[in-house]
Design an enzyme around this catalytic site. Structure first.
Site, PDB file in Angstrom:
ATOM      1  N   LYS A   1     -44.722  67.505  22.167  1.00 14.27           N
ATOM      2  CA  LYS A   1     -43.418  67.238  22.793  1.00 14.27           C
ATOM      3  C   LYS A   1     -42.604  68.504  23.035  1.00 14.27           C
ATOM      4  O   LYS A   1     -41.809  68.560  23.972  1.00 14.27           O
ATOM      5  CB  LYS A   1     -42.623  66.233  21.957  1.00 14.27           C
ATOM      6  CG  LYS A   1     -42.235  66.733  20.587  1.00 14.27           C
ATOM      7  CD  LYS A   1     -41.793  65.567  19.698  1.00 14.27           C
ATOM      8  CE  LYS A   1     -41.348  66.051  18.346  1.00 14.27           C
ATOM      9  NZ  LYS A   1     -41.448  65.027  17.296  1.00 14.27           N
TER      10      LYS A   1
ATOM     11  N   ARG B   1     -35.124  58.299   8.526  1.00 19.40           N
ATOM     12  CA  ARG B   1     -35.317  58.071   9.947  1.00 19.40           C
ATOM     13  C   ARG B   1     -36.161  56.799  10.006  1.00 19.40           C
ATOM     14  O   ARG B   1     -35.737  55.787   9.440  1.00 19.40           O
ATOM     15  CB  ARG B   1     -35.934  59.304  10.649  1.00 19.40           C
ATOM     16  CG  ARG B   1     -35.599  59.323  12.143  1.00 19.40           C
ATOM     17  CD  ARG B   1     -36.117  60.565  12.856  1.00 19.40           C
ATOM     18  NE  ARG B   1     -37.564  60.517  13.065  1.00 19.40           N
ATOM     19  CZ  ARG B   1     -38.245  61.476  13.717  1.00 19.40           C
ATOM     20  NH1 ARG B   1     -37.626  62.530  14.198  1.00 19.40           N
ATOM     21  NH2 ARG B   1     -39.554  61.376  13.870  1.00 19.40           N
TER      22      ARG B   1
HETATM   23  C1  LIG Z   1     -41.993  65.556  16.265  1.00 20.39           C
HETATM   24  C2  LIG Z   1     -42.802  64.811  15.264  1.00 20.39           C
HETATM   25  C3  LIG Z   1     -43.809  65.487  14.546  1.00 20.39           C
HETATM   26  C4  LIG Z   1     -44.058  66.977  14.678  1.00 20.39           C
HETATM   27  O1  LIG Z   1     -43.080  67.709  13.982  1.00 20.39           O
HETATM   28  P1  LIG Z   1     -43.173  69.304  13.815  1.00 20.39           P
HETATM   29  O2  LIG Z   1     -42.148  69.632  12.803  1.00 20.39           O
HETATM   30  O3  LIG Z   1     -42.906  69.892  15.150  1.00 20.39           O
HETATM   31  O4  LIG Z   1     -44.544  69.612  13.336  1.00 20.39           O
HETATM   32  C5  LIG Z   1     -44.577  64.737  13.672  1.00 20.39           C
HETATM   33  N1  LIG Z   1     -44.361  63.421  13.486  1.00 20.39           N
HETATM   34  C6  LIG Z   1     -43.399  62.748  14.144  1.00 20.39           C
HETATM   35  C7  LIG Z   1     -43.223  61.285  13.895  1.00 20.39           C
HETATM   36  C8  LIG Z   1     -42.591  63.423  15.061  1.00 20.39           C
HETATM   37  O5  LIG Z   1     -41.626  62.749  15.707  1.00 20.39           O
END
Ligand SMILES: *Cc1c(COP(=O)(O)O)cnc(C)c1O
Length: 353
Positions: A35, A128
């Site tokens: 993302k 969350r």
């Molecule tokens: C964005 C996201 C990740 C990745 O997080 P990073 O800190 O960039 O590695 C992993 N799991 C979920 C559910 C996310 O929303």
């Protein structure tokens, strides 16, 4: 063309490979999270080549771009009711925490003649997404009834919202939930996913609980650092991505504005420090493209003074080289800056092969 993000493909590959190797020593597979670069297909392919076991993203529009890549596509953000058909079409696996959504996913999968795989999220304190652990025996039997869904595993997300750090305790709780689900309902969970880049430090210090067999890693791969304490990951690069912007004005001016100070373009009341005369440069990039507080000039003598929508102002007084209009200034970045740069349609991507 400028402004542009220069992407060093070799460094990205090495970052991914290093993390995949650290994880695989503990029997852990890595979904690369795309993302932060809005699912750039070229970068996703590099990460797959380096050993990532799946492509994970929050947005179904992003996963759609990957439809021709031969690997599992994982939707990380809880599906909206309005997108379940697309989720079934473009995601092999989705992360879930609502029965009403699972119900709709089951219908959509059934209509499409597919089995859709789901990972059930548990909230272990970060507040969350996720079912609460005490709900496990209420929800798992219901989910197991869906004919067109397969419970692929369970997962936790930490640090992103509440800042809660993954530890042997909370990840141990996830493993205990997995053990409980497997023995109570006589099923095998293929995925026990222990978090994001904030879990990397547990790999490095050998404290990752046994049975955690998956991580979803975004920031660690692109910036070469773990996200619990912000420490660099040994053997990775922090400059696989660099912003380059061109100087459009360079003049000696005072550091204090002249006149009556009202609001700036963003409704804030600016404050200034009198540093006397300075060499000020303007580069052609702005807050529409980037969060300037999350940028770091590679010339450490340069200071970012501020930015408006499309201008960023630099103090070049103590710069380590002599700059002129037309010269290019480069910046390393934090996560927030990168997210915006890749979302802005005004930023070129330059791939350094
Ligand atoms: C964005 C996201 C990740 C990745 O997080 P990073 O800190 O960039 O590695 C992993 N799991 C979920 C559910 C996310 O929303």
């Amino acid at each position: 063309m400028y402004p542009r993000v220069v992407i060093d493909e070799k460094k990205l590959y090495q970052n991914m490979k290093r993390i995949v190797e650290m994880a695989s020593l503990k029997g852990i597979g890595v979904f690369v999270v795309t993302k932060v670069h809005s699912a750039d297909v070229k970068l996703a392919q590099i990460c797959l080549d380096a050993g990532a076991t799946g492509l994970a993203d929050s947005r179904i529009q992003n996963l759609k771009k990957f439809k021709d890549l031969p690997c599992d596509k994982i939707l990380l953000r809880l599906p909206m009711h309005s997108e379940v058909e697309e989720v079934v079409a473009y995601a092999d696996i989705s992360f879930n925490s609502e029965l009403s959504t699972l119900d709709k996913l089951n219908l959509a999968a059934s209509k499409a003649n597919k089995t859709h795989r789901v990972v059930i999220m548990f909230d272990l304190g970060d507040l969350r997404e996720g079912f609460l652990p005490e709900q496990v025996d209420e929800v798992i039997p219901q989910i197991l009834k869906y004919n067109a869904l397969k419970v692929e595993g369970i997962a936790v997300n930490l640090t992103c919202y509440g800042g809660v750090i993954p530890t042997p305790d909370n990840l141990g709780e996830l493993v205990a939930l997995a053990d409980h689900i497997e023995s109570t309902y006589d099923i095998k969970l293929n995925i026990i996913s222990g978090g994001n880049s904030s879990s990397i430090y547990l790999l490095e210090n050998g404290q990752m609980p046994e049975r955690i067999n998956n991580l979803r890693i975004g920031e660690g791969v692109v910036l070469g650092r773990e996200a619990a304490y912000g420490e660099p990951i040994k053997g990775t690069h922090d400059d696989a991505f660099v912003l380059e912007a061109q100087i459009v004005e360079l003049k000696e001016k005072t550091s204090m504005p002249r006149g009556i100070i009202g609001m700036d373009a963003f409704g804030g009341k600016p404050v200034f420090e009198d540093k006397g005369k300075m060499i000020r440069g303007i580069v052609a990039v702005g807050r529409q493209d980037v969060d300037h507080t999350a940028l770091f000039p590679t010339d450490q003598g340069i200071e970012i003074i501020g930015a408006s929508s499309d201008h960023m102002i630099l103090d070049l007084t103590h710069a380590n080289s002599n700059y002129a209009v037309g010269d290019v200034v480069s910046f390393k970045m934090e996560y927030g800056a990168m997210l915006k740069l890749f979302t802005s349609e005004y930023i070129e991507r330059y791939y350094l092969g």
